[in-house]
Design an enzyme around this catalytic site. Sequence first.
Site, PDB file in Angstrom:
ATOM      1  N   SER A 115      34.090  35.830  41.677  1.00 55.87           N
ATOM      2  CA  SER A 115      32.861  36.530  42.020  1.00 55.87           C
ATOM      3  C   SER A 115      32.313  37.269  40.799  1.00 55.87           C
ATOM      4  CB  SER A 115      33.125  37.464  43.206  1.00 55.87           C
ATOM      5  OG  SER A 115      31.932  37.837  43.841  1.00 55.87           O
ATOM      6  N   HIS A 161      34.625  33.439  50.937  1.00 52.08           N
ATOM      7  CA  HIS A 161      34.423  33.912  49.570  1.00 52.08           C
ATOM      8  C   HIS A 161      35.714  34.401  48.927  1.00 52.08           C
ATOM      9  CE1 HIS A 161      32.308  35.435  46.132  1.00 52.08           C
ATOM     10  NE2 HIS A 161      32.588  36.689  46.395  1.00 52.08           N
TER      11      HIS A 161
END
Length: 254
Positions: free
Chosen positions: A84, A234
């Site tokens: 990320s 995620h």
Amino acid sequence: MKLHFRTLGAGEPLIIMHGVFGSSDNWQTLGKVFSKEYKVYLVDLRNHGNSPHSEDFDYDFMVGDVVELMSDEGLSKSHILGHSMGGKVAMHLATKHSEMVDKLIVVDIAPKYYPPHHHQIFEGFHAVDFKNLQNRKDADKQMSAVISNIGVRQFILKNLDRKKDGSFEWKLNIAAIENAIEKVGARIEGDVSFDGATLFIAGGTSDYIDNEDHDLIRSYFSKADIVPVEGAGHWIHAEKPEELGQIVIKFLAS
């Protein structure tokens, strides 16, 4: 800035960088796996974990911190893995200092712009009243008023730290991160590229990397392989650690 980090194992260096609101602790389990073959550096990025705080918070500063760490450790080159926000740091490092990056691994993030979408998490941080906090359970109860997902609350609460006097504080520099959250979503800009071995790992149920992003990824990273992890969102390293570990080990060994 001198970042806080810990090392595991021996061998070729592998630097691992966490996402926003995270810390090196998030990658400790997989770090131990990778340390069987590599010297793993688990890094706290600025304003996170045990690293220093600063109002200066963008990718130029974060990349500079990693370059300084590598210089201090005598690393002319390293494998780089980032998730990320950490993946964005990894991309910026590879495109600006390609000579310092051996193999590049980016976990569930693309080089595109992401609009701010962390409003609820910031509300969760602000919901905790330290004046009336006796323990972590109290903090979780206060936060549950704005965040119903217990997994998200547990992730946030990893940043709660008890001081020597028994009171609590956030390890994170919440104000600096919130003020710069637009910069966290910034895209890779300019005529830059990295032509080394690159792996993008996408969560199968995550919307961070779409099929439409593949051409953009390869416009900056010409040798990029893009591999999905089915059933993962995620936070692939938390949801599918074994699958992610196997993919990374295979790529680094190739």
